[in-house]
Scaffold this motif. Structure first.
Motif, PDB file in Angstrom:
ATOM      1  N   VAL A 101       0.858  -1.181   0.000  1.00  0.00           N
ATOM      2  CA  VAL A 101       0.000   0.000   0.000  1.00  0.00           C
ATOM      3  C   VAL A 101       0.896   1.233   0.000  1.00  0.00           C
ATOM      4  CG1 VAL A 101      -1.814   1.292   1.175  1.00  0.00           C
ATOM      5  CG2 VAL A 101      -1.798  -1.216   1.286  1.00  0.00           C
ATOM      6  N   ILE A 102       0.764   2.033  -1.051  1.00  0.00           N
ATOM      7  CA  ILE A 102       1.445   3.331  -1.107  1.00  0.00           C
ATOM      8  C   ILE A 102       0.381   4.408  -0.977  1.00  0.00           C
ATOM      9  CG2 ILE A 102       2.748   4.934  -2.552  1.00  0.00           C
ATOM     10  CD1 ILE A 102       4.268   2.607  -3.679  1.00  0.00           C
ATOM     11  N   ASP A 103       0.507   5.206   0.062  1.00  0.00           N
ATOM     12  CA  ASP A 103      -0.425   6.304   0.327  1.00  0.00           C
ATOM     13  C   ASP A 103       0.208   7.582  -0.215  1.00  0.00           C
ATOM     14  OD1 ASP A 103      -2.218   8.149   1.291  1.00  0.00           O
ATOM     15  OD2 ASP A 103      -1.945   7.660   3.404  1.00  0.00           O
ATOM     16  N   TYR A 104      -0.279   8.022  -1.366  1.00  0.00           N
ATOM     17  CA  TYR A 104       0.193   9.274  -1.955  1.00  0.00           C
ATOM     18  C   TYR A 104      -0.733  10.387  -1.483  1.00  0.00           C
ATOM     19  CZ  TYR A 104       0.892  12.984  -5.395  1.00  0.00           C
ATOM     20  OH  TYR A 104       1.119  14.202  -5.991  1.00  0.00           O
ATOM     21  N   ASN A 105      -0.181  11.287  -0.685  1.00  0.00           N
ATOM     22  CA  ASN A 105      -1.006  12.335  -0.087  1.00  0.00           C
ATOM     23  C   ASN A 105      -0.279  13.674  -0.155  1.00  0.00           C
ATOM     24  OD1 ASN A 105      -2.818  13.876   1.311  1.00  0.00           O
ATOM     25  ND2 ASN A 105      -2.566  12.827   3.280  1.00  0.00           N
ATOM     26  N   PRO A 106      -0.498  14.425  -1.246  1.00  0.00           N
ATOM     27  CA  PRO A 106       0.178  15.711  -1.404  1.00  0.00           C
ATOM     28  C   PRO A 106      -0.527  16.869  -0.708  1.00  0.00           C
ATOM     29  CG  PRO A 106      -1.140  15.276  -3.337  1.00  0.00           C
ATOM     30  CD  PRO A 106      -1.343  14.092  -2.413  1.00  0.00           C
ATOM     31  N   GLY A 136       1.080  16.661 -11.860  1.00  0.00           N
ATOM     32  CA  GLY A 136       0.711  17.575 -10.793  1.00  0.00           C
ATOM     33  C   GLY A 136      -0.504  17.163 -10.000  1.00  0.00           C
ATOM     34  N   LEU A 137      -0.781  15.861  -9.880  1.00  0.00           N
ATOM     35  CA  LEU A 137      -1.935  15.373  -9.124  1.00  0.00           C
ATOM     36  C   LEU A 137      -1.910  15.911  -7.704  1.00  0.00           C
ATOM     37  CD1 LEU A 137      -4.401  13.412  -8.998  1.00  0.00           C
ATOM     38  CD2 LEU A 137      -2.777  11.642  -8.243  1.00  0.00           C
ATOM     39  N   LYS A 138      -3.018  16.533  -7.284  1.00  0.00           N
ATOM     40  CA  LYS A 138      -3.098  17.145  -5.956  1.00  0.00           C
ATOM     41  C   LYS A 138      -4.008  16.377  -5.012  1.00  0.00           C
ATOM     42  CE  LYS A 138      -0.517  20.566  -7.293  1.00  0.00           C
ATOM     43  NZ  LYS A 138       0.909  20.574  -6.883  1.00  0.00           N
TER      44      LYS A 138
END
Length: 435
Positions: free
Chosen positions: A181-186, A242-244
């Motif tokens: 699980v990779i949590d991408y949270n910008p 640039g996914l936010k």
């Protein structure tokens, strides 16, 4: 550095573009050390012609091309790139210099597609659950350091946390199964809503288990982690754009092999939500691991859920290998996704899925079987497999899309694609993340 072969577009047929020695239906002509691709009025056909011309250029032994002249928009350049990609992704494209921003977009797309393809094309001795996880983690550490958290649940830890599907499928291999699980949270907000959960089937090699595949059928089964590679590539591309929004990437990784501990026909798996599943075909293992991924997505409260898998031969029979299949009970989301695929120039075709498909794999010993005890799962195999997954999708399937990746891999080269992986679906899923 080696010279790049210039490639131009022309509206003239090859026979008139150069001289009369060329057949009028040729895609490609050579003139004074440059290549010319003939295009016409039908843009969809133009893109096919350009991609096919790219394959012909590769077959000429050329390793480096430069796109020049008039008429090259982003999609035409990308079509050439798709065709001019050899199995080892060593060919180089110099993009048109007129629009640097477009050239940068194309570079991102080509580099990410090459990474995705290379993951799938690696031999199974090099691509196993932990190595797949390591490569994906490394990629996102490079792209989004400071915006990711990584969790790896491995081996018997899967049992302890209730992920019985992945553990059951992978327990016979010396390479332990795992959930990554990779949590991408910008966003900077630890409590931010999970916009999308991406779930990938990561079967790094599929022997079929005790429902053993033939030698010919097993040869290409290094590609059975194509779903994991495709959703990882899609997220990587969206991050570069640039996914936010916050996204959870969930890869369900295992090798489906045979030894004395392997799961057997007649076994019953009890999932975290209490659903019981009788195994009637150990070669229908992808849906068993994806079920865990869907339950994880529910725990994360994801608003939208996309899973991708090289799941069924039935999907290939239905749509061929130039398309992927889409299955969903969310009408609005499915329609939006088909439109995105058209915009991204990726073949995607919707196959039927209704609530009743959940009942199409009955079992006398469990809530459901994982297939039908028939060759290929019987009629409607792609829909029945999606119906199985629908049992595990949150909100009765609202907000859920299932990509059956019929076009993910070619066992031999053809007029459009080199041998091996294609990364088809990466652009559409990336675009969906940006919505």
């Amino acid at each position: 550095m080696s010279r790049a072969m210039p490639v131009f577009l022309t509206t003239k047929a090859a026979s008139s573009a150069v001289d009369s020695c060329w057949k009028p239906n040729n895609l490609l002509a050579i003139e004074q050390d440059s290549l010319h691709i003939a295009v016409g009025d039908d843009e969809a056909e133009n893109l096919r012609r350009i991609q096919k011309a790219g394959r012909q250029i590769d077959n000429l032994g050329i390793t480096r091309v430069s796109i020049q002249g008039q008429g090259w928009d982003i999609e035409r350049q990308w079509a050439l790139s798709l065709g001019f990609s050899n199995t080892h992704t060593s060919n180089e494209v110099l993009w048109h210099e007129a629009e640097p921003e477009v050239a940068e977009q194309l570079k991102q797309m080509r580099d990410t597609a090459a990474w995705t393809r290379d993951l799938i094309n690696l031999p199974p001795a090099e691509m196993y659950p932990q190595s797949l996880a390591d490569k994906v983690i490394q990629k996102f550490q490079q792209l989004a350091a400071g915006h990711i958290d990584v969790t790896v649940i491995k081996g018997d830890e899967l049992l302890e946390q209730g992920w019985h599907g992945i553990h059951t499928v992978g327990r016979a291999s010396v390479h332990e199964p795992l959930m990554l699980v990779i949590d991408y949270n910008p966003t900077g907000d630890a409590n931010a809503e999970v916009s999308t959960a991406l779930i990938g089937k990561g079967i790094t090699f599929d022997s079929g288990g005790y429902s053993l595949k033939s030698s010919e059928g097993m040869l290409s089964m290094k590609c059975d982690m194509g779903g994991a590679a495709t959703v990882s590539g899609a997220l990587a591309l969206a991050v570069q754009r640039g996914l936010k929004k916050r996204v959870k990437l969930i890869l369900c990784c295992a090798e489906n092999l045979v030894d004395g501990s392997a799961f057997k026909l007649g076994d019953v798996i009890t999932y975290k939500n209490g659903t019981t599943v009788e195994v009637v075909n150990t070669d229908a293992e992808g849906r068993l691991v994806l079920a865990d991924g869907l339950l994880a997505a529910e725990e994360f409260g994801a608003k939208k859920i996309i899973d991708a898998a090289t799941l069924t031969g039935a999907a290939q029979v239905a749509v061929g290998t130039e398309y992927n299949a889409l299955l969903s009970v969310d009408e609005a989301l499915a329609a939006e996704t088909l439109q995105l695929a058209e915009q991204q120039r990726e073949g995607l075709w919707r196959l039927p899925l209704a609530t009743f498909h959940k009942e199409n794999c009955p079992s006398a010993f469990a809530d459901t079987a994982n297939s039908r005890a028939q060759k290929g799962g019987g009629a409607g195999g792609a829909s029945n497999a999606a119906g199985f997954l629908l049992r595990f999708a949150p909100r009765q399937g609202e907000g859920w899309l299932h990509f059956d990746l019929a076009g993910a891999y070619h066992g031999s080269a053809n007029g459009m694609w080199a041998t091996g992986a294609t990364a088809l679906g990466m652009r559409t899923i990336a675009a969906s993340l940006m919505q």
